[in-house]
Design a protein around this motif. Structure first.
Motif, PDB file in Angstrom:
ATOM      1  N   PRO A   1       0.835  -1.219   0.000  1.00 24.42           N
ATOM      2  CA  PRO A   1       0.000   0.000   0.000  1.00 24.42           C
ATOM      3  C   PRO A   1       0.857   1.251   0.000  1.00 24.42           C
ATOM      4  O   PRO A   1       1.927   1.308   0.604  1.00 24.42           O
TER       5      PRO A   1
ATOM      6  N   GLU B   1     -11.541  -6.220   1.495  1.00 25.06           N
ATOM      7  CA  GLU B   1     -11.221  -5.346   0.368  1.00 25.06           C
ATOM      8  C   GLU B   1     -10.703  -6.152  -0.810  1.00 25.06           C
ATOM      9  O   GLU B   1     -10.880  -5.783  -1.966  1.00 25.06           O
TER      10      GLU B   1
ATOM     11  N   ASP C   1      -8.488   5.043  -3.963  1.00 28.11           N
ATOM     12  CA  ASP C   1      -7.183   5.514  -3.515  1.00 28.11           C
ATOM     13  C   ASP C   1      -6.480   4.495  -2.641  1.00 28.11           C
ATOM     14  O   ASP C   1      -5.246   4.436  -2.604  1.00 28.11           O
ATOM     15  N   GLN C   2      -7.259   3.627  -1.910  1.00 26.44           N
ATOM     16  CA  GLN C   2      -6.593   2.631  -1.081  1.00 26.44           C
ATOM     17  C   GLN C   2      -5.917   1.542  -1.891  1.00 26.44           C
ATOM     18  O   GLN C   2      -5.137   0.751  -1.354  1.00 26.44           O
ATOM     19  N   HIS C   3      -6.226   1.476  -3.210  1.00 26.31           N
ATOM     20  CA  HIS C   3      -5.601   0.463  -4.059  1.00 26.31           C
ATOM     21  C   HIS C   3      -4.278   0.926  -4.646  1.00 26.31           C
ATOM     22  O   HIS C   3      -3.607   0.152  -5.346  1.00 26.31           O
TER      23      HIS C   3
END
Length: 875
Positions: free
Chosen positions: A733, A760, A783-785
């Protein structure tokens, strides 16, 4: 009243017309007037339609433009002349002469360059009224004497009937208002000049009386090339054209008064030189060739050679005369040929031919003894003249030649040489049999017989064998021992011309060493029409010998690159050395043995023409895995890419040496094999690499991102199903500090997919698109990917025992995934929150201020004022 006014108007109009009809007119010649410096000029001036006395006076002056005119001379005022011209007037160089009551002439005896000006003729007024013109102007131009005449006769000596070029270059410095004329004249001896032709001045042509007919017939041509070049060509010259030639150039200007005539202002003549005409009778020579002795039934050939100056322009009439042997007073005409080649008189048995300019042949087939005698050639030379007519210019007869017809035996010599001799076995051999000093054969023929004899003791020839015979009819008759080689084309017999014969052995063998000779026979016709051998001559023998040497070939193999592991490259060099071979070429075959002494397999070959071929011992799928190339004149390199377990064994080179024959085909000479080079490496399984590739490096929120994990096999087993993979994907991440790599999803070698992360990771999927490619898809990217992604792979392969073996893990490099948010969406929430907070703070501060002011600062009306000092202390 109106009628009287009209009558008066008409009377006034008539009076005005009468006055204008008698207006004074002064005239001078139209200009400009052009004269050469030093010449004289006369300018007339007259006046008409004037009033007053009949005798008029005149004044001449120079017009100076804006300045005051300069007076030259006057008919009534002797003091009229300007000081600058008084001396010339007194000396008479400038004068005026009355030609009549109303006419005068100004004369300048020798004009100068400074006299170039505008001259004005004026008449004082004697009229009752001023009308018409009282002066007239004319321009005088004085030019220098620049006329040049350069005559040339390129060829002063010419033969009768030829052409003479009379070239005259005429030029002058000033060409305005003047033109040139050129006249060519001719003088014979001391006689006066006779005009040939005149060109100009009005571009017309005038021909002299003696040359008018010649001009009409095209024998006199005018050549105008421009640039001052003037030429005349006299064609078909005769002896009467011999003499001296003169070129005259004249410069002309228009006559005064505007007339069409020309006035000559300058003339210059130059001698062009003498032209000598050589009469045809003087240069004509006639020769008959040559004294001949021939056999009965042969063809008599005689040649008449005619030479003369200007031979190509002559028309030649040739007559052959014959005086039989024993009859000196008998002379008869054999053949007469007109100048156009037509035979006028002659027998059908006699022929004639013209083989070139001035060369005439007489041939008499089947000559007999009665044709012996004296032959001569009589020639009449004709030249063309006008209107297509010809005249005889000369006549000559050659000296007679003696012809003797008898029976003569042919004579000849035979010489045998070897232009090409062998140095090695299988080299070509060429023998040349040349016939020289051939006499008395006439229309006979030659035959040749080629023979071979072995070398006996003491280098002496033994009994000979016939190789081949080319008989008098041109038929090739092979010898018994050489029939097959002649039919195959290994031996050829060629006649390059009637007197030379060639024998060629394309591949000379060891048993061909020995003595060779040729025998040439002359054949003549017999009375019955057949052929009979008249004479035969044999050449001296020629030895064909060389030292036979056995060709030697050796090949040595060297290891250039070792195949230490499966999938690596093996390279081997084969170095060839040879002896006793002439310009050899080499073919190379790579052989393979899986163990010592086993039956070899062919891998790849390279022909003598450098053609590469994959042999049957190599699988078609391995076409790109082998290479064989020529790296030097005698060195060859073999490469095996991606070596496999099945490739282990022994490799060596099988080399053949080839030589070319006369037809440029390859013939194998000798072969040899090299030492063997072994490939032996431990079977550690297939070698592979893992790489990763992203379809897109950046995606928008909500899109699907795809990344590929690709395996590359080095030295893979032949069958695709012999390998399998365990593949795992990891995420690193971007927004988590010091975070660990998160496992996402995996697939084992049986194709079972497992998700190894949290909830997720349910947005990820893994797909196998082919044997060596696995695609990770991240759905609805946010955005977390964002961050780095990589894959690990473990190879499973089937060993030679048929069991699955586990290989080592390989990890790919990491690639980054970026989610691209639009700018406004990324900043609108913080901006709105900030604006809301600011507005709330503002409203709160206003409310607090109002409350404070109302509660603390308002006055109580019941409150009595206190002492200011007490208040201050309290405060």
């Amino acid at each position: 009243m109106r009628k009287e006014k009209g009558t008066l108007f008409i009377l006034v109009l008539v009076l005005e017309l009468a006055v204008h009809s008698e207006s004074r007119v002064v005239k001078v010649p139209d200009g400009p007037l052009v004269r050469i410096e030093g010449q004289s000029v006369s300018i007339r001036c007259n006046v008409s339609d004037y009033q007053g006395p009949r005798d008029q006076d005149f004044e001449w002056s120079l017009v100076m433009g804006d300045a005051e005119d300069i007076g030259l001379i006057s008919t009534f005022d002797p003091m009229y002349s300007h000081a600058s011209v008084v001396d010339r007037v007194k000396s008479g160089d400038i004068s005026v002469k009355k030609l009549g009551e109303a006419s005068v002439e100004l004369t300048i005896k020798k004009v100068r360059a400074s006299d170039s000006a505008t001259y004005r003729c004026s008449t004082p007024s004697t009229d009752s009224t001023v009308s018409g013109n009282y002066n007239a102007d004319v321009e005088l131009r004085v030019i220098g004497d620049t006329l040049k005449v350069i005559p040339v006769i390129p060829q002063p000596a010419v033969s009768e009937g030829g052409s003479v070029q009379l070239q005259c270059n005429a030029s002058r410095a000033y060409s305005a208002h003047t033109v040139l004329s050129v006249t060519w004249s001719f003088r014979k001896g001391t006689s006066s000049l006779e005009e040939i032709l005149t060109f100009g001045p009005d571009e017309g042509v005038r021909v002299g009386p003696a040359f008018s007919q010649r001009y009409d017939d095209g024998g006199l041509l005018l050549d105008l090339r421009g640039g001052g070049f003037y030429g005349v060509q006299l064609k078909g010259v005769k002896a009467l054209d011999q003499g001296a030639y003169v070129c005259t150039a004249r410069e002309w200007t228009r006559q005064p008064g505007g007339g069409k005539g020309w006035q000559k202002i300058l003339e210059r003549s130059e001698d062009m030189g003498n032209v000598t005409v050589t009469p045809t009778a003087r240069s004509l020579t006639v020769t008959a060739q040559k004294n001949v002795t021939l056999s009965v039934e042969d063809t008599l050939n005689l040649t008449c050679l005619v030479t003369a100056e200007g031979l190509l322009s002559l028309g030649l009439e040739v007559t052959w005369l014959f005086r039989p042997a024993g009859a000196p007073d008998s002379l008869r005409e054999l053949l007469r040929v007109a100048r156009d080649g037509q035979i006028l008189t002659g027998s059908e048995l006699v022929g004639s031919r013209r083989t070139g300019p001035g060369t005439f042949g007489l041939f008499l087939p089947k000559a007999q003894r009665s044709d012996s005698g004296l032959y001569s050639c009589q020639v009449k030379a004709w030249l063309p003249q006008g209107s297509g007519n010809w005249y005889q210019a000369a006549e000559k007869t050659s000296d007679p030649v003696q012809v003797l017809v008898t029976r003569l035996e042919p004579k000849l010599k035979v010489n045998l040489t070897a232009p090409e001799s062998p140095k090695f076995t299988d080299d070509p051999t060429e023998l040349l049999c040349l016939v020289t000093d051939l006499q008395n054969l006439q229309d006979g023929r030659l035959s040749i017989n080629w023979t071979y004899a072995k070398t006996g003791p003491g280098d002496t020839p033994l009994s000979s064998d016939s190789i081949a015979t080319l008989d008098e009819r041109g038929v090739l008759v092979p010898g018994d021992a050489y029939r097959q080689r002649l039919e195959r084309g290994d031996i050829t017999v060629v006649t390059s011309d009637p007197h030379s014969f060639r024998l060629r052995l394309l591949h000379t063998r060891d048993q061909d060493m020995g003595f060779y000779s040729c025998s040439v026979a002359a054949w003549t016709r017999n009375p019955q029409g057949g052929w009979e051998k008249a004479r035969e001559v044999q050449s001296s023998p020629v030895t064909v010998q060389w030292t036979a040497k056995t060709p030697v070939l050796s090949v040595v193999a060297h290891r250039v690159r070792e195949a230490a592991t499966g999938g690596s490259t093996f390279e081997m060099s084969c170095l060839v050395t040879s002896q006793n071979l002439q310009n050899p070429g080499y073919s190379v075959l790579i052989l393979f043995e899986d163990k010592q002494g086993a039956s070899p397999h062919k891998v790849v070959s390279l022909s003598a023409d450098s053609v590469l071929q994959l042999e049957e011992g190599m699988a078609a799928s391995r076409t790109d895995s082998v290479a064989l190339e020529k790296t030097g004149q005698q060195e060859f390199r073999f490469r095996l890419y991606g070596a496999q377990v099945s490739d282990r064994g022994f490799y060596y080179c099988d080399v053949s040496a080839w030589t070319r024959d006369h037809s440029h085909d390859w013939n194998k000479a000798v072969s040899a094999q090299s030492n063997k080079i072994e490939i032996a490496f431990a079977d550690a399984g297939p070698v592979f690499n893992v790489s990763i590739r992203s379809v897109k490096n950046g995606v928008s929120p909500g899109d699907t991102a795809q990344m590929e994990c690709i395996m590359t096999i080095l030295g893979a087993p032949p069958n695709t199903g012999d390998v399998a993979y365990d593949v795992r994907w990891f995420h690193r991440p971007l927004l988590v500090e010091n975070g660990q790599d998160v496992p996402l999803i995996s697939v084992d070698r049986w194709g079972v997919v497992r998700r190894t992360g949290g909830s997720e990771n349910a947005e990820c999927s893994l797909e196998r698109t082919d044997t060596h490619k696995f695609v990770l898809s991240v759905h609805h990217a946010q955005d977390q990917h964002m961050g780095g992604y990589y894959c690990t792979a473990r190879l499973w392969y089937i060993s030679a025992s048929g069991l699955w073996n586990e290989g080592r893990d390989h990890t790919s490099t990491s690639i980054s995934l970026a989610v691209k948010f639009p700018f406004w969406e990324s900043v609108q929430i913080p901006v709105l929150c900030g604006l809301g907070a600011a507005l709330a703070a503002c409203l709160l501060s206003v409310v607090v201020g109002l409350v404070t002011a109302h509660c603390c600062l308002s006055r109580n009306p019941m409150h009595a004022p206190r002492n200011k000092l007490i208040d201050l202390e309290m405060d």
